[in-house]
Design a protein around this motif. Structure first.
Motif, PDB file in Angstrom:
ATOM      1  N   ALA A  26       0.824  -1.213   0.000  1.00 45.13           N
ATOM      2  CA  ALA A  26       0.000   0.000   0.000  1.00 45.13           C
ATOM      3  C   ALA A  26       0.858   1.263   0.000  1.00 45.13           C
ATOM      4  O   ALA A  26       0.556   2.245  -0.702  1.00 45.13           O
ATOM      5  N   CYS A  27       1.939   1.254   0.773  1.00 43.40           N
ATOM      6  CA  CYS A  27       2.829   2.424   0.799  1.00 43.40           C
ATOM      7  C   CYS A  27       3.492   2.637  -0.558  1.00 43.40           C
ATOM      8  O   CYS A  27       3.616   3.770  -1.035  1.00 43.40           O
ATOM      9  N   SER A  28       3.920   1.532  -1.182  1.00 42.61           N
ATOM     10  CA  SER A  28       4.580   1.627  -2.486  1.00 42.61           C
ATOM     11  C   SER A  28       3.660   2.254  -3.523  1.00 42.61           C
ATOM     12  O   SER A  28       4.094   3.052  -4.358  1.00 42.61           O
ATOM     13  N   ARG A  29       2.378   1.866  -3.455  1.00 47.95           N
ATOM     14  CA  ARG A  29       1.423   2.421  -4.437  1.00 47.95           C
ATOM     15  C   ARG A  29       1.229   3.929  -4.215  1.00 47.95           C
ATOM     16  O   ARG A  29       1.091   4.696  -5.174  1.00 47.95           O
ATOM     17  N   LEU A  30       1.219   4.335  -2.961  1.00 45.46           N
ATOM     18  CA  LEU A  30       1.096   5.773  -2.671  1.00 45.46           C
ATOM     19  C   LEU A  30       2.333   6.538  -3.160  1.00 45.46           C
ATOM     20  O   LEU A  30       2.226   7.646  -3.694  1.00 45.46           O
ATOM     21  N   VAL A  31       3.514   5.937  -2.980  1.00 44.71           N
ATOM     22  CA  VAL A  31       4.740   6.571  -3.468  1.00 44.71           C
ATOM     23  C   VAL A  31       4.726   6.650  -4.994  1.00 44.71           C
ATOM     24  O   VAL A  31       5.126   7.667  -5.589  1.00 44.71           O
ATOM     25  N   ALA A  32       4.237   5.573  -5.651  1.00 37.31           N
ATOM     26  CA  ALA A  32       4.152   5.570  -7.117  1.00 37.31           C
ATOM     27  C   ALA A  32       3.237   6.691  -7.606  1.00 37.31           C
ATOM     28  O   ALA A  32       3.534   7.369  -8.607  1.00 37.31           O
ATOM     29  N   GLU A  33       2.126   6.899  -6.884  1.00 39.20           N
ATOM     30  CA  GLU A  33       1.222   8.000  -7.256  1.00 39.20           C
ATOM     31  C   GLU A  33       1.934   9.349  -7.085  1.00 39.20           C
ATOM     32  O   GLU A  33       1.764  10.265  -7.904  1.00 39.20           O
ATOM     33  N   ALA A  34       2.711   9.458  -6.015  1.00 35.14           N
ATOM     34  CA  ALA A  34       3.448  10.703  -5.776  1.00 35.14           C
ATOM     35  C   ALA A  34       4.498  10.939  -6.859  1.00 35.14           C
ATOM     36  O   ALA A  34       4.727  12.080  -7.283  1.00 35.14           O
ATOM     37  N   VAL A  35       5.134   9.860  -7.348  1.00 40.16           N
ATOM     38  CA  VAL A  35       6.101   9.984  -8.441  1.00 40.16           C
ATOM     39  C   VAL A  35       5.410  10.516  -9.692  1.00 40.16           C
ATOM     40  O   VAL A  35       5.907  11.436 -10.362  1.00 40.16           O
ATOM     41  N   ASP A  36       4.240   9.930 -10.022  1.00 37.77           N
ATOM     42  CA  ASP A  36       3.485  10.388 -11.201  1.00 37.77           C
ATOM     43  C   ASP A  36       3.137  11.870 -11.075  1.00 37.77           C
ATOM     44  O   ASP A  36       3.303  12.651 -12.025  1.00 37.77           O
ATOM     45  N   ASP A  37       2.657  12.239  -9.896  1.00 37.11           N
ATOM     46  CA  ASP A  37       2.271  13.640  -9.673  1.00 37.11           C
ATOM     47  C   ASP A  37       3.489  14.564  -9.709  1.00 37.11           C
ATOM     48  O   ASP A  37       3.462  15.621 -10.346  1.00 37.11           O
ATOM     49  N   GLY A  38       4.575  14.153  -9.058  1.00 37.19           N
ATOM     50  CA  GLY A  38       5.778  14.988  -9.030  1.00 37.19           C
ATOM     51  C   GLY A  38       6.357  15.198 -10.413  1.00 37.19           C
ATOM     52  O   GLY A  38       6.825  16.300 -10.750  1.00 37.19           O
ATOM     53  N   TYR A  39       6.320  14.146 -11.230  1.00 34.36           N
ATOM     54  CA  TYR A  39       6.840  14.277 -12.602  1.00 34.36           C
ATOM     55  C   TYR A  39       5.950  15.202 -13.425  1.00 34.36           C
ATOM     56  O   TYR A  39       6.435  16.158 -14.046  1.00 34.36           O
ATOM     57  N   LYS A  40       4.648  14.942 -13.416  1.00 37.33           N
ATOM     58  CA  LYS A  40       3.734  15.687 -14.287  1.00 37.33           C
ATOM     59  C   LYS A  40       3.579  17.144 -13.848  1.00 37.33           C
ATOM     60  O   LYS A  40       3.607  18.059 -14.679  1.00 37.33           O
ATOM     61  N   ARG A  41       3.459  17.370 -12.549  1.00 36.22           N
ATOM     62  CA  ARG A  41       3.132  18.711 -12.047  1.00 36.22           C
ATOM     63  C   ARG A  41       4.365  19.581 -11.811  1.00 36.22           C
ATOM     64  O   ARG A  41       4.299  20.803 -11.950  1.00 36.22           O
ATOM     65  N   LEU A  42       5.491  18.952 -11.457  1.00 36.56           N
ATOM     66  CA  LEU A  42       6.654  19.735 -11.048  1.00 36.56           C
ATOM     67  C   LEU A  42       7.895  19.498 -11.901  1.00 36.56           C
ATOM     68  O   LEU A  42       8.467  20.433 -12.450  1.00 36.56           O
ATOM     69  N   LEU A  43       8.313  18.227 -11.990  1.00 36.31           N
ATOM     70  CA  LEU A  43       9.602  17.944 -12.618  1.00 36.31           C
ATOM     71  C   LEU A  43       9.576  18.171 -14.125  1.00 36.31           C
ATOM     72  O   LEU A  43      10.459  18.845 -14.672  1.00 36.31           O
TER      73      LEU A  43
END
Length: 716
Positions: free
Chosen positions: A268-285
């Protein structure tokens, strides 16, 4: 200490010797100019040319700017009480601007982001728990951060969902600011980025959009996008006609690469981190790296365009001069007539009037009589005709009226800018702009360099998107080019204008004015040594300027050469050893042949300087520019409608870009010879084949009357 580091970095970057770079930096620090160092300090630099010295100077300035940036960064991080010995060491050792900003990014003051709000709510520990990816039930862990359950150090959030979302915001920002993440995505962009251009639908059918029609639906790899295409698209974007984007070839691959580093397992934690990676890439990086690559590609395109402009300007300024002859300048026109000026051999205005040989006024007979009378009265030796409106018609009229007189067509670019400028008003306060423009045309024939330095280089018409590039960098490069050309040719101290003098090594506007004032009050200079009497012209300025100033007819013949006064004693010793005068040495090849220059080397004067001295004695004050040639357009063509595919015509190269050369064939619209049509071999750049104002033969390939485009070739 910085100077030693800078010398080492510049040596590595430019592939030059450490000693030559170190000595060059020392000379620059002492206030020496690039032309002076290149010409008179060859022993110190190992014979570096102006291009190499300019590159050293420019890189030194960039490193100085970076050193100042480091000071700001260190101060900011120190004030946050986050500076460590390791971080200080990394900053001290970093001389790559991109890497430096990556190091600084986590500490950079910023607006209040979603992650910052989450940190203020005390959610950073939850973000750390999620990143460890060991917690079986992240929702249960998040309960501890909800209002009512939160510790004293945590403000708390309304519910578990808000807690997890805030923790993901922190993770997303941390990932986007991580150096490794940025380098990984930056590398993928570097290899695969695509630049895409789309037309703004509301503007697609407008007249102003037509010139951008090639880019209405365009995409190509960014690394292959030429400077002129990128600048054209950027201009279309700034005018609101195009919309540009820079994207990697595959966004999913970018996120997969990040997840392979940050996501461990599938709980469950890994999936939340994966979502954060998607968001960080699309919105910020991704937006950050896209902005970075847009800036870098623009900078690269600017540098290329500025380089093209500078080389064109150099060729224009070093155009062949007619020399000191009595010249008639004609600014042609139909309704308003042709403005005619008569100049003496020094370019002084003797007479001006307007003639009307063309429709609608058609006073051809009167114009003929007046023209013939002016040629006789003012002993005209050559005629310069502007290449603007009515140029071909005026040339035909003059050829009929004055057969046998040397006739030249001169570019008018920038003449109207000059005629309305303060420089022109100061020169001719009692004349109107039409007279000033005609004078400029006449003087350009006599000495292009002396006249064109009075005009802002951007107005001369030899650039490529010059108004779209970095204006500070453009001005620096063009000023450097003008200074180089002026000092290469040398300047007559007694006839030069203030505007020309200010580009002489070591002078500038203030000292140029003082020289003009001194000349006006005391008469012509009779020796270079008199320069020391000019107010505020001290020893340092004298050392820098003296070798580039010429005095024809001076008592000391060396004053009319490029031999620097600091070397006069050497030449005088040579003359004594040959038992002759310096004038004899200059005029007698046999005497010079007897000299063994190796005998005259000292601790500061070596063979490079001695060879330069001998060349000057052989051809004192030699003008490095080519001889002027007459030119005529084909009499069959006068308008674009006269052109037919297959015609072979004479032309003059008017502008050079990265993608080809524009050629004037006498139809009021320049044609383009694309780089692929310039030679029967692959060439790296059009300047490999042509130069500005070169006379060429071209063949008409295609004529687009609607868009006023002419395609030409030199392959036939």
């Amino acid at each position: 200490m910085n100077n030693n580091i800078f010398a080492q970095l510049i040596t590595q970057e430019l592939g030059l010797s450490l000693e030559a770079v170190g000595n060059t930096l020392t000379l620059l620090d002492e206030g020496c100019t690039i032309p002076f160092i290149s010409r008179y300090r060859k022993e110190r630099t190992g014979g570096l040319d102006e291009v190499q010295i300019a590159a050293i100077s420019d890189m030194n300035q960039r490193l100085q700017d970076m050193a100042k940036r480091k000071e700001t960064i260190v101060k900011t991080i120190t004030e946050q009480q986050k500076m460590t010995a390791e971080l200080q060491h990394r900053i001290d050792d970093c001389w790559d601007s991109t890497e430096l900003e990556d190091i600084y990014l986590p500490y950079k003051p910023r607006r209040r982001t979603r992650a910052q709000i989450a940190r203020e709510q005390g959610l950073e520990p939850l973000a750390e728990i999620l990143m460890l990816q060991r917690e079986r039930d992240p929702e249960q862990a998040a309960q501890r951060f909800v209002v009512g359950n939160a510790s004293e150090r945590c403000n708390g959030v309304p519910d578990v969902v808000a807690a997890l979302r805030g923790a993901q915001d922190i993770i997303a920002e941390n990932i986007s600011e991580n150096e490794r993440s940025r380098q990984q995505i930056r590398g993928f962009f570097r290899r695969t980025a695509i630049i895409t251009s789309k037309v703004v639908k509301a503007k697609a059918d407008t007249d102003e959009a037509a010139k951008y029609s090639d880019y209405f639906d365009w995409s190509e790899p960014l690394r292959r996008c030429s400077s002129h295409r990128l600048l054209a698209m950027r201009r279309g974007e700034s005018e609101g006609i195009l919309r540009l984007s820079i994207d990697p070839v595959d966004d999913e691959e970018c996120t997969d690469r990040l997840k392979s580093y940050y996501v461990r397992g599938n709980n469950a934690c890994s999936r939340l981190v994966a979502e954060a990676v998607d968001d960080g890439y699309k919105r910020l990086l991704k937006p950050s790296i896209e902005t970075e690559f847009a800036a870098l590609s623009k900078q690269k395109a600017d540098d290329e365009a500025i380089g093209v402009f500078a080389e064109n300007l150099r060729q224009l300024l070093l155009g062949a001069p007619l020399g000191q002859k009595r010249v008639m300048g004609i600014d042609p026109g139909f309704r308003t007539g042709c403005k005619v000026v008569c100049l003496d051999a020094q370019g002084t205005l003797l007479h001006h009037e307007a003639i009307f040989p063309h429709p609608p006024i058609n006073k051809r007979m009167q114009a003929t009589v007046h023209l013939q009378q002016m040629v006789t009265d003012y002993q005209i030796e050559a005629i310069a005709i502007g290449n603007g409106t009515a140029s071909r018609e005026t040339r035909s009229f003059v050829e009929d009226t004055l057969p046998g007189v040397s006739l030249f067509v001169v570019s008018e670019d920038g003449a109207s800018v000059y005629s309305a400028s303060k420089v022109a008003r100061d020169e001719f306060p009692d004349e109107d702009v039409t007279v000033r423009g005609a004078v400029s045309i006449g003087r350009r024939l006599m000495d292009p360099l002396a006249e064109l330095v009075k005009i802002d280089p951007k107005s001369i018409g030899v650039g490529q998107y010059q108004h779209d590039v970095d204006q500070t960098k453009l001005k620096h490069q063009l000023d450097q080019t003008v200074e180089s050309c002026v000092n290469l040719v040398g300047v007559n101290l007694n006839t030069a204008s203030s505007h020309l003098l200010q580009y002489v090594s070591g002078l500038g506007p203030s000292l140029a004015k003082n020289i003009m004032d001194f000349r006006r009050e005391n008469g012509p200079f009779t020796s270079r040594a008199q320069l020391k009497k000019v107010p505020r012209l001290g020893p340092a300025a004298y050392q820098q300027c003296a070798g580039f100033l010429r005095i024809p007819g001076a008592k000391n013949p060396l004053d009319n050469t490029a031999v620097h006064p600091e070397s006069y004693a050497i030449v005088e010793q040579m003359a004594r050893d040959q038992q002759c005068t310096v004038a004899d040495l200059i005029g007698n090849k046999e005497l010079r042949a007897r000299i063994d220059i190796a005998r005259y080397t000292t601790d500061t004067v070596g063979l490079p300087t001695l060879r330069d001295i001998m060349q000057e004695l052989e051809k004192p004050g030699r003008d490095p520019r080519e001889q002027l040639e007459e030119f005529s357009f084909d009499s069959r063509v006068h308008e674009i409608g006269d052109l037919m595919p297959g015609m072979i015509l004479p032309g003059i190269v008017t502008n050079i870009t990265n993608f080809g050369a524009f050629v004037d064939i006498g139809v009021h619209q320049d044609g383009l010879v694309h780089i692929s049509q310039m030679a029967n071999r692959r060439i790296a750049h059009p300047t490999d084949v042509v130069k500005l104002h070169q006379h060429v033969e071209v063949k008409v390939v295609d004529v687009d009357l609607r868009r006023h485009r002419i395609s030409l070739t030199m392959k036939f």
